[in-house]
Write an enzyme that holds these catalytic residues in place. Structure first.
Site, PDB file in Angstrom:
ATOM      1  N   GLN A 162      -4.840  -1.532   9.154  1.00  0.00           N
ATOM      2  CA  GLN A 162      -4.610  -2.851   8.846  1.00  0.00           C
ATOM      3  C   GLN A 162      -5.133  -3.996   9.586  1.00  0.00           C
ATOM      4  O   GLN A 162      -4.907  -3.855  11.100  1.00  0.00           O
ATOM      5  CB  GLN A 162      -3.004  -3.137   8.419  1.00  0.00           C
TER       6      GLN A 162
ATOM      7  N   ASP B 156     -11.091   2.362   3.275  1.00  0.00           N
ATOM      8  CA  ASP B 156     -11.314   0.859   3.510  1.00  0.00           C
ATOM      9  C   ASP B 156     -12.816   0.651   3.049  1.00  0.00           C
ATOM     10  O   ASP B 156     -12.963  -0.647   2.441  1.00  0.00           O
ATOM     11  CB  ASP B 156     -10.961   0.126   4.533  1.00  0.00           C
TER      12      ASP B 156
ATOM     13  N   LYS C  30       0.895  -1.208   0.053  1.00  0.00           N
ATOM     14  CA  LYS C  30      -0.042   0.152  -0.032  1.00  0.00           C
ATOM     15  C   LYS C  30       1.036   1.388  -0.137  1.00  0.00           C
ATOM     16  O   LYS C  30       0.599   2.348  -0.803  1.00  0.00           O
ATOM     17  CB  LYS C  30      -0.887  -0.069   1.518  1.00  0.00           C
TER      18      LYS C  30
HETATM   19  N1  GUN Z   1      -6.854  -7.156   6.002  1.00  0.00           N
HETATM   20  C1  GUN Z   1      -7.064  -7.722   5.223  1.00  0.00           C
HETATM   21  N2  GUN Z   1      -7.663  -7.251   4.039  1.00  0.00           N
HETATM   22  C2  GUN Z   1      -7.636  -5.860   4.482  1.00  0.00           C
HETATM   23  C3  GUN Z   1      -8.265  -4.773   3.896  1.00  0.00           C
HETATM   24  O1  GUN Z   1      -8.714  -4.524   3.003  1.00  0.00           O
HETATM   25  N3  GUN Z   1      -7.963  -3.407   4.599  1.00  0.00           N
HETATM   26  C4  GUN Z   1      -7.740  -3.534   5.615  1.00  0.00           C
HETATM   27  N4  GUN Z   1      -7.463  -2.439   6.394  1.00  0.00           N
HETATM   28  N5  GUN Z   1      -7.171  -4.695   6.533  1.00  0.00           N
HETATM   29  C5  GUN Z   1      -7.182  -5.726   5.910  1.00  0.00           C
END
Ligand code: GUN
Length: 287
Positions: A96, A119, A52
């Protein structure tokens, strides 16, 4: 022989579009910024977070990184989120998941201002998704819609089967397909006659979380298959929820693993970040 839907290529196109938008915003005095918070050092989470941040760098979005220790308290994390909510130089906030056990995930998701919820996990975002109002769409399902559209695969009026009902993928996926006028069925671990239902799908979204679960017996001739699974088999080789070699001759199109859905999640996060920056500042790249 199934056509391979190239998620790497499509995600690169989307990131290039975001890069252009971010550059225009910068010319107008707005630098889009994303706060990325990781609590603890789960190795899989570290890989996702790194990807990211790399995508931010590529697209020209400023990333502000918070790597918090495993023992961080819920109060400390909520306090950081409150400060970032109030910081007008930050447009998106991402925590996350998963977070360590001492922290309530639901409280964390609800603490993020819906305006900065890139998200798309906040209940306000979920509500907007369902009613068709303006709000951030969760990145993986939004990325799958882009894969289908940019591969000229029609959704309107067609039978879509989603296998999996998680809040992050299955449920929002079904809603997005419905918003595109698909006829949608959601299947899960209690579904009877799974094979027969999948065999009716023009578009099958496989998010069951079991390596190579779907073979040719589940697939309709010419179907588009979206494989959301990612599993590491013995050694280093990755595979999805679909047994690709077994379905290649019957499917019409399929996403590879890796290089299918995975890269799209990050690309759509970047899309949400520049959108957040534009909404919060009232400055539009296109005007
Ligand atoms: N953990 C697994 N997939 C995701 C996601 O798309 N966003 C976040 N913040 N955590 C995750």
């Amino acid at each position: 022989m199934a056509f391979l839907i190239d998620g790497k290529k499509i995600s690169a196109q989307i990131k290039d579009e975001v890069k252009e938008t971010a550059a225009k915003l910068k010319q107008k005095g707005v630098e889009p910024a994303l706060a990325v918070i990781q609590v603890g050092a789960d190795p899989a989470s570290s890989v996702y977070v790194r990807n990211k941040k790399k995508a931010c760098e590529y697209t020209g979005i400023r990333s502000v990184s918070y790597e918090l220790p495993e023992e961080t308290t819920e109060a400390e994390l909520l306090d950081l989120i409150a400060r970032l909510n109030a910081d007008t130089s930050v447009h998106g906030i991402l925590v996350q998941l998963p977070v360590p056990d001492q922290i309530n995930e639901k409280k964390v998701i609800e603490a993020i201002s819906p305006e900065k919820d890139v998200d798309g996990f906040h209940p306000m975002s979920v509500g907007a998704l369902v009613t068709g109002e303006d709000g951030f769409m969760p990145c993986t399902p939004a990325g799958i819609i882009q894969l289908l559209k940019r591969s000229n695969i029609d959704i309107d009026g067609r039978r879509c089967v989603v296998v999996g009902r998680s809040n992050i993928v299955g449920k929002p996926m079904a809603i997005l397909l419905l918003r595109e006028n698909g006829t949608v069925t959601i299947c899960h671990s209690h579904t009877k006659d799974l094979k027969e239902i999948c065999k009716e799908a023009d578009i099958l979204v496989a998010a069951i979380g079991k390596p190579k679960f779907f073979n040719h017996e589940y697939i309709k001739e010419g179907a588009a298959i979206i494989d959301v699974g990612i599993h590491r088999l013995g050694g280093k080789k990755l595979c999805g929820d679909v047994d690709r070699d077994d379905v290649m001759d019957i499917a019409g199109a399929i996403t590879p693993v890796p290089g299918g859905v995975g890269p799209m999640t990050v690309a759509m996060l970047m899309v949400n970040c520049v959108e957040a920056a534009q909404k919060q500042t009232g400055v539009k790249a296109a005007e």
